[in-house]
Write a protein that holds these residues in place. Structure first.
Motif, PDB file in Angstrom:
ATOM      1  N   VAL A 129       0.852  -1.170   0.000  1.00 47.88           N
ATOM      2  CA  VAL A 129       0.000   0.000   0.000  1.00 47.88           C
ATOM      3  C   VAL A 129       0.888   1.220   0.000  1.00 47.88           C
ATOM      4  CG1 VAL A 129      -1.779   1.234   1.286  1.00 47.88           C
ATOM      5  CG2 VAL A 129      -1.762  -1.258   1.264  1.00 47.88           C
ATOM      6  N   ALA A 130       0.601   2.153  -0.892  1.00 45.90           N
ATOM      7  CA  ALA A 130       1.388   3.379  -0.955  1.00 45.90           C
ATOM      8  C   ALA A 130       1.221   4.156   0.341  1.00 45.90           C
ATOM      9  CB  ALA A 130       0.938   4.223  -2.140  1.00 45.90           C
ATOM     10  N   ALA A 131       2.296   4.811   0.747  1.00 46.22           N
ATOM     11  CA  ALA A 131       2.248   5.598   1.973  1.00 46.22           C
ATOM     12  C   ALA A 131       1.274   6.748   1.795  1.00 46.22           C
ATOM     13  CB  ALA A 131       3.627   6.126   2.309  1.00 46.22           C
ATOM     14  N   ALA A 132       0.410   6.923   2.756  1.00 46.65           N
ATOM     15  CA  ALA A 132      -0.557   8.008   2.722  1.00 46.65           C
ATOM     16  C   ALA A 132      -0.103   9.090   3.690  1.00 46.65           C
ATOM     17  CB  ALA A 132      -1.935   7.486   3.109  1.00 46.65           C
ATOM     18  N   GLY A 133      -0.849  10.160   3.721  1.00 49.35           N
ATOM     19  CA  GLY A 133      -0.532  11.241   4.647  1.00 49.35           C
ATOM     20  C   GLY A 133      -0.808  10.821   6.078  1.00 49.35           C
ATOM     21  N   VAL A 134      -0.603  11.757   6.936  1.00 50.05           N
ATOM     22  CA  VAL A 134      -0.830  11.515   8.352  1.00 50.05           C
ATOM     23  C   VAL A 134      -2.313  11.274   8.574  1.00 50.05           C
ATOM     24  CG1 VAL A 134      -0.706  12.545  10.645  1.00 50.05           C
ATOM     25  CG2 VAL A 134       1.119  12.926   9.007  1.00 50.05           C
ATOM     26  N   GLY A 135      -2.646  10.204   9.300  1.00 48.20           N
ATOM     27  CA  GLY A 135      -4.042   9.909   9.604  1.00 48.20           C
ATOM     28  C   GLY A 135      -4.568  10.922  10.607  1.00 48.20           C
ATOM     29  N   GLY A 136      -5.645  11.569  10.240  1.00 47.35           N
ATOM     30  CA  GLY A 136      -6.257  12.534  11.148  1.00 47.35           C
ATOM     31  C   GLY A 136      -7.091  11.818  12.179  1.00 47.35           C
ATOM     32  N   GLY A 137      -7.781  12.542  12.951  1.00 47.30           N
ATOM     33  CA  GLY A 137      -8.660  11.937  13.931  1.00 47.30           C
ATOM     34  C   GLY A 137      -8.511  12.581  15.278  1.00 47.30           C
ATOM     35  N   LEU A 138      -8.791  11.811  16.272  1.00 50.20           N
ATOM     36  CA  LEU A 138      -8.823  12.343  17.618  1.00 50.20           C
ATOM     37  C   LEU A 138      -7.477  12.250  18.329  1.00 50.20           C
ATOM     38  CD1 LEU A 138     -12.275  10.931  18.646  1.00 50.20           C
ATOM     39  CD2 LEU A 138     -11.721  13.249  17.958  1.00 50.20           C
ATOM     40  N   GLY A 139      -6.473  11.710  17.683  1.00 49.98           N
ATOM     41  CA  GLY A 139      -5.146  11.693  18.278  1.00 49.98           C
ATOM     42  C   GLY A 139      -5.031  10.877  19.537  1.00 49.98           C
ATOM     43  N   GLY A 140      -5.775   9.810  19.636  1.00 48.80           N
ATOM     44  CA  GLY A 140      -5.704   8.971  20.824  1.00 48.80           C
ATOM     45  C   GLY A 140      -6.548   9.486  21.965  1.00 48.80           C
ATOM     46  N   GLY A 141      -7.402  10.443  21.726  1.00 43.22           N
ATOM     47  CA  GLY A 141      -8.217  11.022  22.781  1.00 43.22           C
ATOM     48  C   GLY A 141      -9.353  10.131  23.233  1.00 43.22           C
ATOM     49  N   ILE A 142      -9.782   9.207  22.412  1.00 45.56           N
ATOM     50  CA  ILE A 142     -10.900   8.342  22.792  1.00 45.56           C
ATOM     51  C   ILE A 142     -10.394   7.257  23.730  1.00 45.56           C
ATOM     52  CG2 ILE A 142     -12.552   6.639  21.923  1.00 45.56           C
ATOM     53  CD1 ILE A 142     -13.372   9.437  21.282  1.00 45.56           C
ATOM     54  N   GLY A 143     -11.088   7.015  24.780  1.00 51.15           N
ATOM     55  CA  GLY A 143     -10.765   5.929  25.694  1.00 51.15           C
ATOM     56  C   GLY A 143      -9.655   6.249  26.673  1.00 51.15           C
ATOM     57  N   THR A 144      -9.137   7.475  26.662  1.00 51.12           N
ATOM     58  CA  THR A 144      -8.056   7.784  27.583  1.00 51.12           C
ATOM     59  C   THR A 144      -8.489   8.727  28.698  1.00 51.12           C
ATOM     60  OG1 THR A 144      -7.316   9.613  26.195  1.00 51.12           O
ATOM     61  CG2 THR A 144      -6.293   7.465  25.814  1.00 51.12           C
ATOM     62  N   THR A 145      -9.764   9.099  28.727  1.00 50.33           N
ATOM     63  CA  THR A 145     -10.212   9.983  29.794  1.00 50.33           C
ATOM     64  C   THR A 145     -10.493   9.174  31.049  1.00 50.33           C
ATOM     65  OG1 THR A 145     -12.516   9.794  29.105  1.00 50.33           O
ATOM     66  CG2 THR A 145     -11.252  11.641  28.196  1.00 50.33           C
ATOM     67  N   SER A 146     -10.437   9.852  32.136  1.00 48.86           N
ATOM     68  CA  SER A 146     -10.764   9.209  33.405  1.00 48.86           C
ATOM     69  C   SER A 146     -11.472  10.236  34.274  1.00 48.86           C
ATOM     70  CB  SER A 146      -9.502   8.710  34.106  1.00 48.86           C
ATOM     71  OG  SER A 146      -8.719   9.810  34.524  1.00 48.86           O
ATOM     72  N   THR A 147     -12.008   9.791  35.359  1.00 46.66           N
ATOM     73  CA  THR A 147     -12.706  10.693  36.267  1.00 46.66           C
ATOM     74  C   THR A 147     -11.749  11.738  36.824  1.00 46.66           C
ATOM     75  OG1 THR A 147     -14.160   8.868  36.838  1.00 46.66           O
ATOM     76  CG2 THR A 147     -14.182  10.762  38.309  1.00 46.66           C
ATOM     77  N   VAL A 148     -10.508  11.329  37.108  1.00 53.50           N
ATOM     78  CA  VAL A 148      -9.511  12.262  37.638  1.00 53.50           C
ATOM     79  C   VAL A 148      -9.199  13.331  36.597  1.00 53.50           C
ATOM     80  CG1 VAL A 148      -7.134  12.458  38.449  1.00 53.50           C
ATOM     81  CG2 VAL A 148      -8.534  10.541  39.184  1.00 53.50           C
ATOM     82  N   LYS A 149      -9.006  12.926  35.334  1.00 54.77           N
ATOM     83  CA  LYS A 149      -8.719  13.899  34.288  1.00 54.77           C
ATOM     84  C   LYS A 149      -9.903  14.833  34.070  1.00 54.77           C
ATOM     85  CE  LYS A 149      -5.488  10.999  31.741  1.00 54.77           C
ATOM     86  NZ  LYS A 149      -5.270  10.266  30.495  1.00 54.77           N
ATOM     87  N   THR A 150     -11.104  14.300  34.117  1.00 54.72           N
ATOM     88  CA  THR A 150     -12.292  15.124  33.947  1.00 54.72           C
ATOM     89  C   THR A 150     -12.399  16.139  35.084  1.00 54.72           C
ATOM     90  OG1 THR A 150     -13.420  13.315  32.823  1.00 54.72           O
ATOM     91  CG2 THR A 150     -14.799  15.072  33.686  1.00 54.72           C
ATOM     92  N   ALA A 151     -12.166  15.695  36.306  1.00 51.97           N
ATOM     93  CA  ALA A 151     -12.228  16.599  37.451  1.00 51.97           C
ATOM     94  C   ALA A 151     -11.136  17.664  37.369  1.00 51.97           C
ATOM     95  CB  ALA A 151     -12.101  15.808  38.758  1.00 51.97           C
ATOM     96  N   ALA A 152      -9.934  17.277  36.948  1.00 48.32           N
ATOM     97  CA  ALA A 152      -8.838  18.235  36.818  1.00 48.32           C
ATOM     98  C   ALA A 152      -9.154  19.271  35.739  1.00 48.32           C
ATOM     99  CB  ALA A 152      -7.537  17.507  36.489  1.00 48.32           C
ATOM    100  N   GLY A 153      -9.693  18.842  34.627  1.00 48.98           N
ATOM    101  CA  GLY A 153     -10.071  19.781  33.570  1.00 48.98           C
ATOM    102  C   GLY A 153     -11.163  20.729  34.015  1.00 48.98           C
TER     103      GLY A 153
END
Length: 177
Positions: A129-153
């Motif tokens: 497969v030919a190399a494509a550009g950088v895959g866009g998206g959420l940058g790993g943001g999905i599934g990495t939140t936690s209650t502590v991070k939410t409270a800190a934000g």
């Protein structure tokens, strides 16, 4: 004007809580673990054959034995978790029961579910497969939140809002003199 300044922090707090509550609920829903009310968990609850599942027994004060028809019986030390490899011959689309037996109460085992998903196969054509550009998206943001991070934000947002209100109040008080 003074009433608006007094109401603004309360409105900002309500808005911050309204915006962060759905995130905390979504984080709990997307965690992908099956658990019982007693603290016995299987993570993830949907897995492909040959993959590893993490088993935890936080509801037992001693060691726990966990077993299923799709992996070997494992012993879970108190307060820890262990990984078990799902058999390659596990049937996709089938739900299996995982049984947790606490050494202090062997007559009342806890049960949790484990569903086998179809394995993902890479293309076997050998085509590159030919190399494509950088895959866009959420940058790993999905599934990495936690209650502590939410409270800190939320706390940082409230501090920023309180600082803005304080500066606006000082500005208007200095203009009044």
């Amino acid at each position: 004007m003074r009433a608006a300044i007094r109401v603004a922090p309360v409105a900002l707090l309500g808005a911050a809580l309204a915006l962060t509550a759905p995130s905390a609920i979504a984080d709990a829903a997307m965690s992908g673990s099956a658990s019982s009310a007693t603290g016995f968990t299987v993570t993830p609850s949907v897995i492909t054959p040959g993959s590893q599942v993490t088993l935890a027994a936080r509801g037992c004060p001693t060691t726990t034995t966990a077993g299923s028809g799709v992996f070997d019986t494992v012993t879970i030390p108190r307060g820890r978790s262990v990984a078990a490899t799902v058999d390659w011959d596990a049937r996709p689309g089938t739900s299996y029961e995982v049984t947790f037996i606490c050494d202090t109460s062997p007559d009342s085992p806890a049960r949790s579910g484990l569903t086998i998903a179809a394995p993902s196969h890479a293309p076997t054509t050998g085509a590159t497969v030919a190399a494509a550009g950088v895959g866009g998206g959420l940058g790993g943001g999905i599934g990495t939140t936690s209650t502590v991070k939410t409270a800190a934000g939320t706390a940082l947002a409230l501090i920023a809002a309180a600082g803005a209100v304080y500066l606006a109040r000082r500005h208007w008080e200095s203009r009044a003199h």
